[in-house]
Design a protein around this motif. Structure first.
Motif, PDB file in Angstrom:
ATOM      1  N   ASN A 146       0.854  -1.188   0.000  1.00 23.38           N
ATOM      2  CA  ASN A 146       0.000   0.000   0.000  1.00 23.38           C
ATOM      3  C   ASN A 146       0.888   1.235   0.000  1.00 23.38           C
ATOM      4  O   ASN A 146       1.697   1.427   0.927  1.00 23.38           O
ATOM      5  CB  ASN A 146      -0.908   0.003   1.226  1.00 23.38           C
ATOM      6  N   VAL A 147       0.767   2.055  -1.028  1.00 23.73           N
ATOM      7  CA  VAL A 147       1.599   3.251  -1.134  1.00 23.73           C
ATOM      8  C   VAL A 147       0.922   4.388  -0.377  1.00 23.73           C
ATOM      9  O   VAL A 147      -0.162   4.840  -0.727  1.00 23.73           O
ATOM     10  CB  VAL A 147       1.833   3.643  -2.600  1.00 23.73           C
ATOM     11  N   SER A 148       1.581   4.832   0.670  1.00 27.27           N
ATOM     12  CA  SER A 148       1.061   5.900   1.523  1.00 27.27           C
ATOM     13  C   SER A 148       1.833   7.185   1.227  1.00 27.27           C
ATOM     14  O   SER A 148       2.243   7.423   0.097  1.00 27.27           O
ATOM     15  CB  SER A 148       1.178   5.477   2.991  1.00 27.27           C
ATOM     16  N   SER A 149       2.049   7.988   2.240  1.00 27.41           N
ATOM     17  CA  SER A 149       2.755   9.260   2.082  1.00 27.41           C
ATOM     18  C   SER A 149       3.251   9.703   3.449  1.00 27.41           C
ATOM     19  O   SER A 149       2.601   9.443   4.474  1.00 27.41           O
ATOM     20  CB  SER A 149       1.809  10.320   1.516  1.00 27.41           C
ATOM     21  N   THR A 150       4.390  10.390   3.464  1.00 23.77           N
ATOM     22  CA  THR A 150       4.846  10.942   4.734  1.00 23.77           C
ATOM     23  C   THR A 150       3.886  11.992   5.264  1.00 23.77           C
ATOM     24  O   THR A 150       3.903  12.319   6.449  1.00 23.77           O
ATOM     25  CB  THR A 150       6.247  11.556   4.590  1.00 23.77           C
ATOM     26  N   GLY A 151       2.998  12.480   4.388  1.00 26.51           N
ATOM     27  CA  GLY A 151       1.949  13.383   4.848  1.00 26.51           C
ATOM     28  C   GLY A 151       1.028  12.730   5.857  1.00 26.51           C
ATOM     29  O   GLY A 151       0.380  13.419   6.646  1.00 26.51           O
ATOM     30  N   SER A 152       0.958  11.399   5.846  1.00 23.35           N
ATOM     31  CA  SER A 152       0.120  10.698   6.812  1.00 23.35           C
ATOM     32  C   SER A 152       0.696  10.789   8.219  1.00 23.35           C
ATOM     33  O   SER A 152      -0.021  10.594   9.206  1.00 23.35           O
ATOM     34  CB  SER A 152      -0.034   9.232   6.418  1.00 23.35           C
ATOM     35  N   LEU A 153       1.993  11.073   8.312  1.00 25.57           N
ATOM     36  CA  LEU A 153       2.653  11.234   9.605  1.00 25.57           C
ATOM     37  C   LEU A 153       2.756  12.702  10.010  1.00 25.57           C
ATOM     38  O   LEU A 153       2.642  13.030  11.193  1.00 25.57           O
ATOM     39  CB  LEU A 153       4.061  10.629   9.561  1.00 25.57           C
TER      40      LEU A 153
END
Length: 252
Positions: A146-153
């Motif tokens: 699943n490709v997420s993003s550092t924006g989620s952190l």
């Protein structure tokens, strides 16, 4: 097993949503170079077909183009059926499709915009992960990325709904890893700022200035996603599941 063998995807089948450009295209090409047949899916079927044709020409691997809106629940099952009808298997799923519309004020975010982001970045990946993982488990093996993003952190103020959807995807990854293990590994691939097509809409001087705060002092280039993607797709990550692999240049 040799080091080369650890990262081999010889004769496996890898599915990449959002595979017609950017990070998705880079991953699809890398998987084919590692020996996999690939399925390239996105809303832009013409572009998928162009990439698929070039992959077949340059690697000799089979590449299937498929027009898919990954955020639409009712399109997921026919897509999975097509993959299995064409190849009889799926070894790797990369949920890469995503979007983050720009807005000037968070109060300008409409319900339609919010729903579009959540559907593509969270609901769709959840549905595809479940459908593919069910079949992978029955086959005794598989990897979901699943490709997420550092924006989620560290949510950027200009992409709050996107950050929330990606944070939800992080949680789903951990839950599905527990549900589908030990046969299926489920992991999060978390890129930071990358110079993809999306970056054309950025204030680039501001983005480059912000990159000075990270360890590598620069924005990433799309091919730099490949090493981590091959790790998670291949047997090199045989004891990695429910994890986040960050490719972000060292965000503090």
């Amino acid at each position: 097993m040799t080091v080369d063998g650890l990262f081999s995807l010889q004769d496996q089948v890898a599915v990449v949503t959002g595979g017609s450009r950017g990070l998705g295209e880079q991953m699809a090409r890398a998987f084919a170079e590692a020996g996999a047949h690939v399925v390239i899916a996105s809303r832009k079927l013409d572009r998928c077909a162009e990439v698929a044709a070039d992959i077949e020409r340059t690697t000799g691997r089979r590449a299937l183009a498929y027009g898919l809106h990954a955020g639409r629940w009712d399109e997921a099952e026919p897509f999975v059926e097509t993959v299995y009808d064409e190849f009889g298997r799926c070894d790797v799923l990369v949920n890469n499709a995503g979007m983050s519309p720009l807005y000037d004020r968070i109060g300008d975010v409409t319900e339609a915009m919010f729903d579009s982001v959540v559907n593509l970045c969270f609901k769709g990946p959840f549905r595809l992960a479940v459908l593919f993982a069910e079949r992978m488990r029955a086959a005794g093996r598989g990897s979901v990325i699943n490709v997420s993003s550092t924006g989620s952190l560290r949510p950027p103020t200009g992409a709050v709904p996107y950050a929330g959807a990606k944070a939800a995807l992080n949680a789903v990854t951990e839950g599905l890893a527990m549900l589908y293990g030990p046969e299926v590994r489920v992991n999060t691939l978390m890129p930071g700022s990358m110079r993809t097509d999306v970056s054309k809409a950025w204030d680039m001087p501001a983005a480059e200035a912000a990159a000075e705060a990270i360890a590598l002092r620069r924005i990433g280039e799309p091919p730099e996603i490949v090493g981590a993607a091959l790790l998670l797709a291949s047997s090199a990550s045989s004891y990695i599941s429910g994890s986040i692999v960050r490719v972000d240049g060292g965000i503090p």
